[in-house]
Design a protein around this motif. Structure first.
Motif, PDB file in Angstrom:
ATOM      1  N   UNK A 127       1.591  -9.744  -9.032  1.00 11.00           N
ATOM      2  CA  UNK A 127       1.161  -8.699  -8.103  1.00 11.00           C
ATOM      3  C   UNK A 127      -0.253  -8.235  -8.415  1.00 11.00           C
ATOM      4  N   UNK A 128      -0.573  -8.080  -9.690  1.00 10.57           N
ATOM      5  CA  UNK A 128      -1.903  -7.593 -10.074  1.00 10.57           C
ATOM      6  C   UNK A 128      -3.001  -8.556  -9.644  1.00 10.57           C
ATOM      7  N   UNK A 129      -2.741  -9.855  -9.816  1.00 10.78           N
ATOM      8  CA  UNK A 129      -3.743 -10.840  -9.429  1.00 10.78           C
ATOM      9  C   UNK A 129      -3.818 -11.002  -7.908  1.00 10.78           C
ATOM     10  N   UNK A 130      -2.671 -10.814  -7.235  1.00  6.96           N
ATOM     11  CA  UNK A 130      -2.622 -11.035  -5.792  1.00  6.96           C
ATOM     12  C   UNK A 130      -3.151  -9.856  -4.985  1.00  6.96           C
ATOM     13  N   UNK A 131      -2.973  -8.641  -5.483  1.00 10.15           N
ATOM     14  CA  UNK A 131      -3.301  -7.442  -4.700  1.00 10.15           C
ATOM     15  C   UNK A 131      -4.708  -7.463  -4.098  1.00 10.15           C
ATOM     16  N   UNK A 132      -5.747  -7.782  -4.876  1.00 12.85           N
ATOM     17  CA  UNK A 132      -7.099  -7.757  -4.286  1.00 12.85           C
ATOM     18  C   UNK A 132      -7.266  -8.746  -3.134  1.00 12.85           C
TER      19      UNK A 132
ATOM     20  N   UNK B 193      -5.511   0.442  -3.908  1.00 15.15           N
ATOM     21  CA  UNK B 193      -6.723  -0.382  -4.001  1.00 15.15           C
ATOM     22  C   UNK B 193      -7.615   0.001  -5.173  1.00 15.15           C
ATOM     23  N   UNK B 194      -7.509   1.240  -5.626  1.00 18.44           N
ATOM     24  CA  UNK B 194      -8.353   1.704  -6.732  1.00 18.44           C
ATOM     25  C   UNK B 194      -7.676   1.567  -8.089  1.00 18.44           C
TER      26      UNK B 194
ATOM     27  N   UNK C 182       0.796  -1.218   0.000  1.00 18.32           N
ATOM     28  CA  UNK C 182       0.000   0.000   0.000  1.00 18.32           C
ATOM     29  C   UNK C 182       0.830   1.270   0.000  1.00 18.32           C
ATOM     30  N   UNK C 183       2.125   1.152   0.208  1.00 17.74           N
ATOM     31  CA  UNK C 183       2.991   2.313   0.317  1.00 17.74           C
ATOM     32  C   UNK C 183       3.605   2.736  -1.019  1.00 17.74           C
ATOM     33  N   UNK C 184       3.411   1.952  -2.073  1.00 16.18           N
ATOM     34  CA  UNK C 184       4.180   2.168  -3.304  1.00 16.18           C
ATOM     35  C   UNK C 184       3.882   3.512  -3.973  1.00 16.18           C
ATOM     36  N   UNK C 185       2.662   4.002  -3.889  1.00 24.18           N
ATOM     37  CA  UNK C 185       2.363   5.311  -4.481  1.00 24.18           C
ATOM     38  C   UNK C 185       3.118   6.414  -3.730  1.00 24.18           C
ATOM     39  N   UNK C 186       3.149   6.302  -2.430  1.00 19.93           N
ATOM     40  CA  UNK C 186       3.892   7.261  -1.617  1.00 19.93           C
ATOM     41  C   UNK C 186       5.384   7.189  -1.925  1.00 19.93           C
TER      42      UNK C 186
END
Length: 357
Positions: free
Chosen positions: A307-312, A285-286, A75-79
């Motif tokens: 990562x894309x499949x796992x994130x949700x 998340x969005x 969740x920190x990657x955008x930051x």
């Protein structure tokens, strides 16, 4: 007790949450306007009861952050990206580590201000530093799943009479599974046989070799296994199963902690960081596809498609305040009831929970 022995004891407890981190020997550092570099951590940890030592002082307006290469930091990657490109509100120096034992000495010595760590490690640190850290937010709920290669498990009751393979004997995965089984009227070892393996790769191999095998695995490992073996299906989400029986608590994988001294020295700076951190989690998340690219870029998960499949399914979240305390307190109580040492020998008191002014 020597520092080395205390450190080894802590690691024995926190290794059970290895599903929160991928393997890796070094750490990647991302700073505002900076580049990615490697730095191997090598510090000692004071014995239980010792106060945190004074570490190097950060530049004014800087927050030094540590994250694990796993769901707790996704969740920190955008930051992290905003900080790297100079778009963040302050200077955020974010270091990525492969294991929690690399973070512990840096946090305790004062070289790091904030860290995303396993939930029970936060309690261990609080107890062993005399309140030297506080927990500010839950960043990851449960990442454990029951998987199988057939269509036979539709509820927890369907595990009766079965053998379940898992990792984490004597650690958090065992505590979670035992709690959910007993809350559903099943006795571990009697109604359900649980065979613990040392590595998730062993469990994955059994899923491929044994017809009708049932196992407990973490994300993002579940997704990786499914992409290699299409017969593997998720039968039960243990986060959902916990919610059915948890009586107000929550299954918590990761939290954000901060040095108590840092909170006292720079409350406004930390408040700004929390706001940007929360916005980063909401963005992840969005925007799953874009977030997955960043997750791979920073080495949290090796490949973006995984990562894309796992994130949700990684249950990335931001929960603070009273709700955080209720969920985390209940979770830690479950661990404490089974093994007090898993939370540092005692349940943390009210001062453990940071409440924004």
């Amino acid at each position: 007790m020597t520092s080395k022995k205390w450190f080894a004891g802590v690691l024995a407890m926190i290794t059970l949450l290895a599903f929160t981190a991928c393997s890796g020997a070094g750490s990647s550092s991302v700073t505002q306007g900076g580049s990615v570099s490697l730095d191997v951590a090598a510090h000692s940890v004071p014995p239980a009861g010792s106060a945190p030592t004074e570490g190097p002082q950060a530049t004014e307006g800087t927050v030094r952050v540590a994250g694990l290469k796993g769901p707790t930091t996704m969740g920190m990657v955008r930051l992290m990206k905003d900080a790297e490109e100079g778009l963040a509100g302050h200077r955020y120096e974010v270091e990525m580590f492969g294991t929690a034992d690399e973070i512990v000495p840096k946090l305790v010595s004062g070289e790091i201000d904030v860290a995303a760590v396993p939930a029970n490690l936060a309690s261990v640190l609080y107890n062993n530093t005399g309140g030297g850290v506080s927990v500010a937010a839950i960043n990851t709920l449960g990442v454990l799943y029951v998987v199988e290669t057939a269509e036979e498990i539709q509820s927890v009751q369907d595990l009766r009479g079965r053998t379940v393979y898992s990792t984490g004997k004597g650690t958090t995965p065992e505590f979670v599974l035992n709690y959910i089984l007993t809350q559903n009227g099943l006795q571990p070892g009697t109604d359900v046989t649980i065979e613990y393996k040392s590595e998730s790769t062993e469990v994955a191999a059994l899923l491929a070799e044994e017809e009708g095998a049932v196992a407990v695995l973490p994300q993002p490992y579940v997704t990786g296994v499914q992409m290699q073996n299409e017969q593997v299906r998720v039968a039960l989400d243990l986060t959902e199963e916990w919610d059915r029986v948890g009586e107000g608590s929550g299954l918590v994988t990761g939290v954000l902690v901060a040095r108590t001294a840092f909170l006292e020295e720079a409350p406004e700076l930390f408040a700004d960081f929390l706001q940007e951190y929360k916005q980063s989690i909401e963005w992840v998340n969005a925007n799953t596809a874009e977030a997955a690219e960043l997750v791979a870029e920073y080495g949290i998960v090796e490949k973006a498609p995984v990562a894309e499949k796992a994130l949700p399914a990684c249950n990335i979240t931001y929960i603070d305040g009273q709700e955080m305390q209720m969920m985390l307190q209940g979770y830690l109580q479950v661990l404490y009831d089974q093994m007090p040492e898993s939370v540092g020998g005692a349940m943390p008191d009210e001062a453990f929970y940071y409440m924004a002014p």
